[in-house]
Design a protein around this motif. Structure first.
Motif, PDB file in Angstrom:
ATOM      1  N   ARG A  50      18.356  -8.634   2.649  1.00 19.38           N
ATOM      2  CA  ARG A  50      19.467  -7.728   2.337  1.00 19.38           C
ATOM      3  C   ARG A  50      20.353  -7.561   3.570  1.00 19.38           C
ATOM      4  N   VAL A  51      21.568  -7.047   3.341  1.00 18.80           N
ATOM      5  CA  VAL A  51      22.545  -6.893   4.429  1.00 18.80           C
ATOM      6  C   VAL A  51      22.129  -5.727   5.310  1.00 18.80           C
ATOM      7  N   ALA A  69      27.882 -11.153   8.514  1.00 17.19           N
ATOM      8  CA  ALA A  69      26.864 -10.199   8.086  1.00 17.19           C
ATOM      9  C   ALA A  69      25.511 -10.671   8.589  1.00 17.19           C
ATOM     10  N   ILE A  70      24.648  -9.729   8.922  1.00 17.20           N
ATOM     11  CA  ILE A  70      23.287 -10.002   9.362  1.00 17.20           C
ATOM     12  C   ILE A  70      22.338  -9.518   8.275  1.00 17.20           C
ATOM     13  N   LEU A  71      21.445 -10.424   7.840  1.00 15.20           N
ATOM     14  CA  LEU A  71      20.497 -10.115   6.776  1.00 15.20           C
ATOM     15  C   LEU A  71      19.100 -10.002   7.373  1.00 15.20           C
ATOM     16  N   ILE A 123      22.874  -6.679  18.545  1.00 14.09           N
ATOM     17  CA  ILE A 123      21.981  -6.476  17.391  1.00 14.09           C
ATOM     18  C   ILE A 123      20.972  -7.614  17.285  1.00 14.09           C
ATOM     19  N   VAL A 124      21.431  -8.847  17.445  1.00 20.92           N
ATOM     20  CA  VAL A 124      20.515  -9.991  17.357  1.00 20.92           C
ATOM     21  C   VAL A 124      19.472  -9.929  18.464  1.00 20.92           C
ATOM     22  N   ALA A 125      19.884  -9.587  19.678  1.00 20.86           N
ATOM     23  CA  ALA A 125      18.927  -9.490  20.779  1.00 20.86           C
ATOM     24  C   ALA A 125      17.882  -8.409  20.507  1.00 20.86           C
TER      25      ALA A 125
END
Length: 547
Positions: free
Chosen positions: A51-52, A84-86, A65-67
């Motif tokens: 989900r998003v 978007a990041i899921l 956020i990814v780190a």
């Protein structure tokens, strides 16, 4: 004794597959392939639903956020071209709370956390710049909390403080809004943003705040004070709201009588926005001949002076002697007595002043006329023909009767606040409506709802995966494993003799490819030397061919 194929037989793949080694190898490869397919199906069925987590973020926020997700060991994916990041559906809220604890996403702007990293020895100018940046970032974050605002930037112009009163300048602010596609801001929302910025900066008036959207439209123009030759948007909105309110009241009270979608009403209001104040003083005398005047105050002054007893003569001792006794006769004529009395009486002076103040009527009146008063109302109402259903179920329409029209007319007058002295007008028309009636909205069935479809997809995926795994295991893998185990347990059997086959006996001779005549001579010679061993070989051949 062992049996082997010659070089020509070993080079044929079809012949190799007929050997026990070839069959076992094929079974093992097939079992490995089936196990791999089963593993892939199992992993597909157990794949989490993503989900998003966040969307429409800046590149800096995306990297942070990814780190953070990598540090938390939370799997993630990118969608919509990296916009978007899921994350797995069961970890969405947990990940959001953990990221929020670290202040992510920041929204591309910095707030008062910028003041936490102040270095020692920073100049006053740099401190002022950092404070202004922090204030602009906090205002942008607050404005982005509005539902229709996707992003915001705030620019503040804060003048330097001066000790001279004449050089004092008011600060100004500019707000650039990036709205979501298809979204707009009404006047109240724009006014709220203007007052939010003005209340956050000292000495900032609302007229010095400018709000612009991403298309370059000036949104804060309606909040400026209207001039003499301009219309006030708030007054126009008040008139529209008043007219819509009257129309809704009329439709709501007539709808139960004529049915849904069978009445339309429109109202026009003439509103007086003039602001007047009146002060008056009115004086009037007492009216009416029989009306006694009201005495406010009365003052009377009266004086009287008499000279009969005053002293006369030459001042001295002789004048101060008492008078001599009277020698008048005892009787005298009346005329003579009166004359004597008149001669003896002295003149008397009197003075009388009277002042009377009467009350005068005085009326003082202060009249203040409020704004927004209704000067006149005009209402038009259209009512559809009445629908009736007979005993056979046939629907017919008919005009309203005079009694029904009178009833509706009276109800409309009460709902609109009809005032004859004000000059209000009302027109009720009964006519058939044109066009097809609006069909009612059909409720979406349960099995067509998105949440039901998602649940059904998840259940179907698990069931399909389980069914396919069971089929692969019981239909293919288990029989192959059983056959492979039987092949491994069965003793080695000699292949049937052919013209190109040579038998290797226990004395260690190797089998080679020979011609049919050479093979026959070798067999004869072997039979003469050891007939018992040849008999065992033939017996083994016969037993293998029978099976």
């Amino acid at each position: 004794m062992a049996i082997a194929t010659d070089a020509g037989f070993a080079q044929s793949p079809a012949a190799f597959t007929q050997t026990p080694l070839g069959r076992n190898l094929i079974l093992m490869v097939g079992a490995a392939i089936i196990i791999g397919i089963m593993s892939a199906v199992w992993m597909w069925s157990q794949k989490p639903d993503y989900r998003v987590l966040f969307s429409n973020f800046s590149d800096r926020d995306g990297g942070a956020i990814v780190a953070t997700l990598q540090q938390l060991n939370i799997p993630y994916q990118f969608a919509e071209g990296g916009g978007a990041i899921l994350v797995p559906a069961d970890q969405v809220y947990d990940a959001r709370l953990k990221l929020a604890a670290q202040g992510l996403p920041k929204g591309g702007s910095v707030g008062f956390e910028l003041m936490e990293n102040q270095k020692l020895g920073v100049s006053q100018f740099l401190e002022q710049v950092n404070f202004q940046r922090a204030l602009e970032g906090e205002l942008a974050r607050s404005i982005q909390a509005v539902a229709a605002v996707q992003g915001a930037r705030v620019h503040l112009a804060l003048p330097k403080a001066s000790v001279f009163v004449r050089e004092q300048q008011k600060p100004t602010a500019s707000v650039l809004l990036n709205l979501y596609p298809g979204r707009t801001l009404d006047e109240q929302q724009v006014s709220a943003i203007v007052h939010l910025v003005a209340s956050s900066v000292p000495e900032l008036p609302t007229k010095n705040v400018t709000v612009v959207d991403q298309a370059g439209n000036l949104l804060s123009e309606s909040n400026k004070p209207a001039g003499k030759n301009t219309l006030d948007p708030s007054q126009l909105k008040y008139v529209q709201d008043l007219q819509n309110s009257i129309a809704r009241r009329i439709e709501s009270i007539v709808t139960p009588i004529v049915g849904m979608n069978n009445v339309r009403a429109e109202a026009t209001a003439d509103v007086d926005f003039s602001h007047t104040e009146q002060a008056a003083e009115i004086y009037k005398p007492n009216q009416g001949p029989d009306t006694a005047p009201s005495i406010r105050s009365q003052q009377m002054v009266e004086s009287q002076t008499s000279n009969g007893g005053n002293a006369s003569g030459v001042p001295g001792a002789l004048s101060n002697q008492p008078p001599a006794p009277s020698t008048a006769p005892l009787t005298a004529p009346a005329g003579a007595a009166a004359q004597s009395a008149g001669v003896a009486a002295t003149p008397t002076n009197s003075h009388k002043d009277t002042t009377v103040n009467y009350e005068i009527d005085k009326t003082i009146r202060y009249v203040q006329q409020p704004m927004g008063g209704i000067k006149r109302l005009s209402v038009a109402v259209v009512v559809n023909y009445k629908r009736e259903t007979d005993a056979k179920g046939k629907v017919t329409t008919r005009p309203l009767t005079e009694a029904e029209r009178t009833q509706i007319n009276d109800l409309v007058k009460e709902a609109m606040g009809y005032n004859k002295d004000r000059g209000d007008s009302l027109n009720v028309v009964n006519t058939p409506f044109a066009g097809v009636e609006k069909e009612p909205i059909v409720e979406v069935p349960l099995w067509k709802r998105p949440e039901t479809m998602s649940m059904a997809y998840t259940v179907a995926r698990y069931l399909l995966g389980a069914a396919f795994l069971l089929y692969l295991f019981f239909g293919l893998l288990k029989p192959m494993l059983g056959k492979l185990s039987q092949e491994l347990r069965a003793p080695a059997r000699l292949p049937p003799p052919t013209e190109d086959t040579v038998v290797r006996l226990s004395d260690g001779e190797s089998m080679r490819q020979r011609s049919y005549q050479e093979n026959l001579d070798s067999a004869k010679q072997l039979a003469r030397q050891d007939p018992k061993m040849v008999a065992n070989v033939v017996k083994t051949w016969v037993g293998g061919s029978s099976e």
